[in-house]
Scaffold this motif. Structure first.
Motif, mmCIF file in Angstrom:
data_model
loop_
_atom_site.group_PDB
_atom_site.id
_atom_site.type_symbol
_atom_site.label_atom_id
_atom_site.label_comp_id
_atom_site.label_asym_id
_atom_site.label_seq_id
_atom_site.Cartn_x
_atom_site.Cartn_y
_atom_site.Cartn_z
ATOM 1 N N CYS A 382 29.120 25.737 16.422
ATOM 2 C CA CYS A 382 30.190 26.566 16.989
ATOM 3 C C CYS A 382 30.544 27.686 16.014
ATOM 4 N N SER A 383 30.744 28.891 16.530
ATOM 5 C CA SER A 383 31.057 30.013 15.646
ATOM 6 C C SER A 383 31.867 31.064 16.391
ATOM 7 N N TYR A 384 33.127 31.225 15.983
ATOM 8 C CA TYR A 384 34.005 32.248 16.558
ATOM 9 C C TYR A 384 34.476 33.171 15.436
ATOM 10 N N ASN A 385 34.441 34.461 15.696
ATOM 11 C CA ASN A 385 34.911 35.457 14.750
ATOM 12 C C ASN A 385 35.924 36.316 15.497
ATOM 13 N N ASP A 386 37.209 35.972 15.363
ATOM 14 C CA ASP A 386 38.269 36.611 16.142
ATOM 15 C C ASP A 386 39.291 37.267 15.235
ATOM 16 N N LEU A 387 39.793 38.399 15.685
ATOM 17 C CA LEU A 387 40.795 39.100 14.901
ATOM 18 C C LEU A 387 41.864 39.679 15.817
ATOM 19 N N VAL A 388 43.104 39.511 15.398
ATOM 20 C CA VAL A 388 44.256 40.096 16.090
ATOM 21 C C VAL A 388 44.924 41.068 15.126
ATOM 22 N N ALA A 389 45.274 42.251 15.624
ATOM 23 C CA ALA A 389 45.873 43.265 14.746
ATOM 24 C C ALA A 389 46.734 44.207 15.575
ATOM 25 N N THR A 390 47.426 45.120 14.874
ATOM 26 C CA THR A 390 48.277 46.111 15.546
ATOM 27 C C THR A 390 47.552 47.445 15.604
ATOM 28 N N ASN A 391 47.319 47.933 16.797
ATOM 29 C CA ASN A 391 46.660 49.212 16.987
ATOM 30 C C ASN A 391 47.512 50.337 16.380
#
Length: 585
Positions: A382-391
């Motif tokens: 399993c491999s997830y590369n997720d990012l949350v940020a402010t535009n």
């Protein structure tokens, strides 16, 4: 309906000519594929329109599987389990009316965990009527990015299901063709991506509703009696062929174990245990001995364990067998409640794929002893590369990332596939340009990693390196991967693949390597660079059994280095003209 009832029904007892049966089978598969194609063309989420994280299926009027789209295995083999839970505990079939749509995303619907896998996967069903009578059910699972969890996109290390978003029990969101706008608004109102969820939910409902037109064409052409006979014959044929395949395994009991979070992250390692029993034309998978569920999101609902196990069996049986209810009948699964493979409320389960990918390796490990010619080496997991940020432009929080591909294990027939989202995931790799167009990110690298595939008679698939620069404020990285300490193991003398790892700002003064393959959110800075190396698959058979010409071709293609060709394969290659100098074996 069991076989005895079918034989006593004069309609179902009579045979259909093989040409008609094949036309109907193809028509059912096409109908499922069309359902999936509609949502891919209509969705706004990159998760769906580019990564195709959605799956469709068709069932008969009793809820028995008839056909599936070639999509995400972890979805496909659970849609039927969820449907059975709905029928048995919430909405009996006699309460399904024309134009209804039943929907749920609750992993704990019913008395156990035989429903959706996690809250992001919303499953919708609609009955198909023909001349006033229900003749089939169409279904579609869609991964929706944000359903109101503690962290955007349900990332981070949650410890209970209540942190993973709104749970909708099985309910009619459409009644006789009338959409319940209030219920839809409640679901949408809890999302950080309201416009996206609103559009994609409506597209999901429309996609399954339109399946009735495809089914009507089949029923108009062949009539109810012939179609019912086709349904029964397809199910019977799948069961018969699956039993024939199982009977080719050696009878006996075979055990295997796998570790997850083997690098010690988040309280690991944890053990998955399996005893596989083959007896004649039936097979049993007993997961007794698996560790209890944990305070974290990696627990697998029973429906997910079913799905991963059924998938593994489809990998080692004839690919031409239709995926119907019958292909599951000879397979029995035992999984104790409250464990990693059958979690119970309130366990978190968003990242249950950590367990599910390991279940495939677990099953393959047991099969090596019973039918080695059908098994395969370990894959990258399993491999997830997720990012949350402010535009920086809009000021809104955004989510981007991907199911990062890696190397699959080799088999007795072929090398492992490279750069693929393996096994129960099977999602396409999103184009970098598509992600960059919609999100504040600049991709720097996505390429194969030489020598990452395990050496063997058949070589393991290669992992990749993915690198990108975050061009947004307040970025939060959610990293999920496996096999950073114990790499994907080879089979029957094959070497393991190369392990995976993560870096922040690799090569810069502030470089740091993440110490674990999975964990809670990593808080980054604007312009930080994230680099991930995914593992390669294990090799199959001793490397010295590999044809020297194949080794040379691997070197020429950049898959294997000149050094590895000599040390791992015993093939000395001239580094200038890339010719074989000698073979040392």
């Amino acid at each position: 309906m069991n076989k005895a009832i079918a034989m006593n029904d004069p309609i179902l007892a009579s045979k259909v000519d093989p040409i008609t049966l094949e036309i109907v089978r193809s028509g059912l598969v096409l109908t499922a594929e069309q359902i999936n194609a509609r949502i891919v063309r209509s969705a706004t989420s990159i998760m769906v329109k580019e990564m195709e994280d959605c799956s469709a299926a068709l069932f008969d009027e009793q809820g028995r599987l008839l056909a599936e789209s070639a999509s995400v295995p972890i979805h496909l083999n659970a849609i039927g389990s969820c449907l059975r839970t709905i029928i048995d505990y919430y909405i009996p079939l006699d309460q399904w009316n024309e134009g209804d749509v039943v929907l749920t995303n609750d992993p704990y619907a019913g008395p156990g965990s035989l429903s959706s896998h996690h809250t992001n996967d919303i499953i919708a069903y609609t009955p198909i009527f023909w001349r006033g009578k229900m003749v089939a059910i169409s279904a579609l699972t869609v991964h929706h990015v944000d359903v109101g969890s503690m962290w955007m996109a349900c990332r981070g290390w949650g410890v209970e299901i209540e942190q993973e978003g709104v749970r909708v029990p099985p309910v009619k969101i459409v009644r006789s063709g009338e959409l319940d706008e209030q219920l839809l608004r409640v679901m949408v109102n809890n999302s950080r991506l309201r416009d996206q969820l609103d559009n994609d939910l409506r597209a999901q409902l429309s996609s399954i509703a339109l399946a009735k037109e495809d089914m009507h064409r089949l029923f108009d052409r062949y009539g109810n009696e012939t179609m019912r006979r086709c349904f029964q014959e397809l199910i019977d044929y799948s069961e018969r062929r699956t039993r024939e395949e199982i009977s080719k395994f050696r009878d006996g009991e075979y055990t295997h174990e796998e570790l997850i979070l083997e690098d010690g992250s988040m309280g690991g390692p944890f053990k998955l245990a399996l005893k596989m029993t083959v007896k004649g034309d039936e097979i049993e998978f007993d997961f007794t001995g698996t560790d209890p569920q944990v305070r974290g999101p990696i627990n697998a609902p029973l429906s997910a364990t079913y799905a991963a196990t059924f998938y593994a069996m489809r990998c080692v049986t004839d690919a031409n067998i239709p995926n119907t209810e019958g292909s599951k009948t000879p397979i029995r699964i035992i999984a104790e409640s409250g464990t990693l493979v059958n979690c119970r409320w309130p366990a978190a389960c968003n990242q249950r794929m950590v367990v599910c990918h390991s279940i495939v390796d677990l099953v393959m490990g047991a099969i090596q002893a019973s039918a080695p010619e059908r098994s395969m080496a370990d894959s990258y997991g399993c491999s997830y590369n997720d990012l949350v940020a402010t535009n920086l432009v809009t000021g809104k929080r955004v989510h981007f990332g991907e199911i990062t591909p890696g190397g699959l294990g080799a088999t007795g027939l072929n090398d492992g596939a490279s750069a693929l989202s393996c096994h129960v995931t099977n999602c396409p790799i999103p184009p970098l340009e598509a992600t960059e167009m919609e999100n504040p990110v600049l991709y720097l690298k996505r390429e194969l990693v030489a020598d990452s595939g395990g050496a063997g008679r058949n070589r393991g698939g290669l992992g990749i390196v993915l690198s990108y620069e975050v061009r947004a404020d307040n970025p939060q990285l959610s990293h999920t991967s496996q096999k950073s300490k114990i790499p994907p193991q080879g089979a029957l003398g094959g070497n393991p693949g190369k392990r995976g790892t993560w870096f922040i700002n690799q090569g810069a003064d502030q470089e740091r390597e993440l110490t674990t393959a999975i964990g809670d959110l990593e808080y980054l800075k604007k312009m930080d660079v994230v680099t991930q190396y995914t593992p390669g698959g294990g090799g199959y058979g001793h490397p010295f059994e590999r044809d020297a010409g194949k080794v040379l071709k691997d070197v020429q293609d950049g898959f294997v280095s000149v050094e590895s060709a000599l040390t791992d394969y015993g093939v000395q290659i001239d580094p200038v003209d890339f010719s074989i100098v000698a073979v040392h074996r």
